[in-house]
Design a protein around this motif. Sequence first.
Motif, short mmCIF file in Angstrom:
data_model
loop_
_atom_site.label_atom_id
_atom_site.label_comp_id
_atom_site.label_asym_id
_atom_site.label_seq_id
_atom_site.Cartn_x
_atom_site.Cartn_y
_atom_site.Cartn_z
N ILE A 1 0.86 -1.18 0.00
CA ILE A 1 0.00 0.00 0.00
C ILE A 1 0.89 1.23 0.00
O ILE A 1 1.82 1.34 0.81
CB ILE A 1 -0.95 0.02 1.21
CG1 ILE A 1 -2.04 -1.04 1.04
CG2 ILE A 1 -1.58 1.40 1.38
CD1 ILE A 1 -3.00 -1.14 2.20
N ILE A 2 0.63 2.14 -0.93
CA ILE A 2 1.33 3.41 -0.99
C ILE A 2 0.42 4.49 -0.43
O ILE A 2 -0.70 4.66 -0.91
CB ILE A 2 1.71 3.76 -2.45
CG1 ILE A 2 2.66 2.72 -3.03
CG2 ILE A 2 2.32 5.16 -2.52
CD1 ILE A 2 2.88 2.87 -4.54
N ALA A 3 0.88 5.18 0.60
CA ALA A 3 0.14 6.34 1.13
C ALA A 3 0.52 7.53 0.24
O ALA A 3 1.58 8.13 0.41
CB ALA A 3 0.50 6.58 2.58
N TRP A 4 -0.35 7.85 -0.70
CA TRP A 4 -0.01 8.78 -1.76
C TRP A 4 -0.70 10.12 -1.55
O TRP A 4 -1.92 10.20 -1.40
CB TRP A 4 -0.40 8.19 -3.10
CG TRP A 4 -0.07 9.03 -4.29
CD1 TRP A 4 -0.92 9.51 -5.23
CD2 TRP A 4 1.24 9.51 -4.67
NE1 TRP A 4 -0.25 10.24 -6.17
CE2 TRP A 4 1.09 10.26 -5.85
CE3 TRP A 4 2.51 9.37 -4.11
CZ2 TRP A 4 2.16 10.87 -6.49
CZ3 TRP A 4 3.58 9.97 -4.75
CH2 TRP A 4 3.39 10.71 -5.92
N VAL B 1 4.32 2.07 2.01
CA VAL B 1 5.28 3.04 1.49
C VAL B 1 4.72 4.42 1.73
O VAL B 1 3.59 4.73 1.31
CB VAL B 1 5.53 2.82 -0.02
CG1 VAL B 1 6.45 3.90 -0.57
CG2 VAL B 1 6.11 1.43 -0.27
N MET B 2 5.48 5.28 2.41
CA MET B 2 4.96 6.60 2.73
C MET B 2 6.09 7.62 2.84
O MET B 2 7.24 7.27 3.12
CB MET B 2 4.16 6.59 4.03
CG MET B 2 4.97 6.26 5.27
SD MET B 2 3.98 6.33 6.81
CE MET B 2 3.81 8.10 7.01
N GLY B 3 5.76 8.87 2.62
CA GLY B 3 6.69 9.96 2.87
C GLY B 3 6.72 10.27 4.35
O GLY B 3 5.71 10.13 5.04
N GLY B 4 7.87 10.69 4.84
CA GLY B 4 8.02 10.97 6.26
C GLY B 4 8.24 12.43 6.55
O GLY B 4 9.11 13.07 5.96
N TYR B 5 7.44 12.98 7.47
CA TYR B 5 7.62 14.34 7.98
C TYR B 5 7.56 15.40 6.89
O TYR B 5 8.52 16.11 6.64
CB TYR B 5 8.94 14.44 8.76
CG TYR B 5 8.93 13.58 10.00
CD1 TYR B 5 8.25 13.99 11.14
CD2 TYR B 5 9.57 12.34 10.01
CE1 TYR B 5 8.22 13.17 12.26
CE2 TYR B 5 9.54 11.53 11.12
CZ TYR B 5 8.87 11.96 12.26
OH TYR B 5 8.82 11.16 13.36
N SER B 6 6.39 15.49 6.23
CA SER B 6 6.18 16.60 5.29
C SER B 6 6.03 17.91 6.05
O SER B 6 6.32 18.98 5.54
CB SER B 6 4.96 16.35 4.41
OG SER B 6 3.81 16.09 5.18
N LYS B 7 5.53 17.80 7.31
CA LYS B 7 5.68 18.91 8.26
C LYS B 7 7.00 18.69 9.00
O LYS B 7 7.54 17.60 8.99
CB LYS B 7 4.52 18.94 9.26
CG LYS B 7 3.17 19.21 8.64
CD LYS B 7 2.10 19.42 9.69
CE LYS B 7 1.84 18.17 10.52
NZ LYS B 7 0.73 18.33 11.47
#
Length: 278
Positions: free
Chosen positions: A158-161, A245-251
């Motif tokens: 799963i991609i957290a998009w 799969v995810m991006g980390g700390y966009s804030k």
Amino acid sequence: MPIKTILVYLPNGRTAAAILGPVVEIAASRSAHVIGLHLIPQVPEYGEFPADVSEEVISRIQKAGQDAAREAKQTFEGALQDSGLTFEWRCFNASYAAGSDAIVRNAHGADLVVCGAQSEDPPDAWSDFSEIALMGSGRPVLILPTLKPQKSVARNVIIAWNDTREAARAVFDSLDLIRDASTIRAVTVIQRESERAAAEALGADLIANLARHGIAASSEVAHAGEHGAAEAIKRLMGQDCDLLVMGGYSKSRFREMLFGGVSRDVLRQVPVATFVSH
């Protein structure tokens, strides 16, 4: 980019076996070199001790650190010995600051950094290893559950998009890992129904690009609900998923420490393997 060097952090022998199983599987199919990393905390960094702490107590703490290092090394070498892979062991005695620098420095030379999830047990001095590596090294981090070890990784992904640079970085950093997955679902979490059209368009662009890489995936939209995006992602992770799969700390990490955020909530206790880039 193909995964050819994996740095795996092993704080103790107890969790090492759960971490090393997936690492060996990933490395074996790519003939990757595996580097085991352990850090022994200097006594003052292991906690705050009164000035009158006896030498016997300090000696016991030092021995515990040496024992953890020895057990982790034995488990690492035992798991890799007959794998046919090349491997090496790195162990440093360091303060928290120096150890954090060592984490970043060693991660710079790896294609993938791997560690276990934070546990409820008394943590080691670098229980925030994943955050140190993620924010400081520029390398993707794979966080593995240790309470319920996984036999395989990246069969059902799963991609957290979402529309962030961190999410885009995570997806394309993960291509070598997810290329042979049975299913890949790119899910965009929305707060309001009015966001659906934009989310669907965003997902369509990603699916088309993945297809050009020879990777088949589907796109979905999910509602955050009253508990927010982090809970929505955790629900998705329970749906026959063995890799998120995810991006980390966009804030900023500091802002999430103060006010909370999706990255911190999801990464605190990962139920399945989680691949993160910043």
